[in-house]
Design an enzyme around this catalytic site. Structure first.
Site, PDB file in Angstrom:
ATOM      1  N   LYS A  52      45.678 -76.924  59.572  1.00 16.53           N
ATOM      2  CA  LYS A  52      44.798 -76.622  60.469  1.00 16.53           C
ATOM      3  C   LYS A  52      43.374 -77.026  59.748  1.00 16.53           C
ATOM      4  O   LYS A  52      42.847 -77.730  59.866  1.00 16.53           O
ATOM      5  CB  LYS A  52      45.659 -75.812  60.630  1.00 16.53           C
ATOM      6  CG  LYS A  52      43.616 -75.353  61.852  1.00 16.53           C
ATOM      7  CD  LYS A  52      44.370 -73.873  63.264  1.00 16.53           C
ATOM      8  CE  LYS A  52      44.139 -72.433  62.534  1.00 16.53           C
ATOM      9  NZ  LYS A  52      43.118 -72.771  62.237  1.00 16.53           N
ATOM     10  N   ASP A 112      44.515 -75.275  67.139  1.00 20.39           N
ATOM     11  CA  ASP A 112      45.037 -74.001  66.130  1.00 20.39           C
ATOM     12  C   ASP A 112      45.472 -73.419  67.766  1.00 20.39           C
ATOM     13  O   ASP A 112      45.776 -74.554  68.459  1.00 20.39           O
ATOM     14  CB  ASP A 112      43.135 -73.104  65.596  1.00 20.39           C
ATOM     15  CG  ASP A 112      42.146 -73.337  67.524  1.00 20.39           C
ATOM     16  OD1 ASP A 112      42.559 -74.455  68.711  1.00 20.39           O
ATOM     17  OD2 ASP A 112      41.468 -73.034  67.580  1.00 20.39           O
TER      18      ASP A 112
END
Ligand code: SF4
Length: 214
Positions: free
Chosen positions: A121, A139
């Site tokens: 991420k 996220d």
């Protein structure tokens, strides 16, 4: 509304209302963004923006992190989540940028993920924000909102599955912005426990709204 129409409505809407969407983390260069994104894991951007001015003042480049130690660095970030681990990550990250990357922030997802504290991420955020690459960092907001809107299937169980579906349908040039659109919508309107459907301006293409109403 089929999926193709839903994506088209999503892109039309946000291109019109949020053409300049960007991260709420404050930074002045790629190094600062990388540090801020590492710190922001499991923490809010508001909190990170409170600690980074002093951190960036006293640690203006990777060399400063590389030559620091736990006791010196920890006080700067003690108020963020997981400060022990993040202190160790930043020290290791500074060292690696100095020793292995000639002070350059790498642009590839693979190389970014070699840095301590940088998972997929974080690597996607850095590649997208700094290098404008068509990467989609997933996220908790992106995961939730893209499912509610019906952009990805309910059966998608992992961030990677959601990432792959979004990237498959969103044109490359829109991907860096779409990441921020989904985050901002999730942060301020499509809240996790109680989405503000009565104040939402995208009910017309939201699958969740279609099914549940307000
Ligand atoms: S209508 Fe409700 S569920 Fe759909 S995006 Fe808006 S806030 Fe989220």
């Amino acid at each position: 509304m089929n999926k193709k129409e839903r994506y088209a409505a999503f892109l039309d809407h946000f291109t019109a209302v949020l053409p300049e969407a960007e991260t709420e983390l404050q930074y002045n260069n790629p190094y600062e963004l990388l540090v801020a994104v590492v710190l922001s894991a499991q923490c809010t951007d508001v909190r990170i923006n409170k600690v980074t001015p002093a951190l960036f003042r006293d640690y203006p480049s990777p060399e400063f992190l590389a030559s620091s130690n736990f006791d010196e660095l920890f006080p700067y970030i003690r108020s963020v989540s997981y400060p022990n681990n993040k202190t160790k990550h930043l020290l290791g990250l500074g060292k690696m940028l100095v020793e292995d990357f000639n002070l350059e922030i790498p642009s590839s997802i693979e190389e970014l993920q070699k840095l301590p504290g940088v998972g997929r991420k974080t690597a996607n955020v850095v590649a997208s924000v700094i290098y404008n690459q068509p990467t989609m960092a997933v996220d908790t907001h992106v995961f939730r909102v893209s499912k509610r809107l019906g952009l990805v299937t309910q059966t998608a169980k992992t961030p990677l599955e959601v990432e792959k579906q979004l990237v498959r349908h969103i044109p490359e040039e829109h991907i860096p912005k779409a990441h921020h659109w989904l985050i901002l919508h999730g942060r301020y309107t499509c809240l996790a426990r109680k989405p503000k459907c009565d104040q939402c301006d995208i009910t017309h293409f939201c699958k969740y709204f279609d099914k549940n109403g307000v």
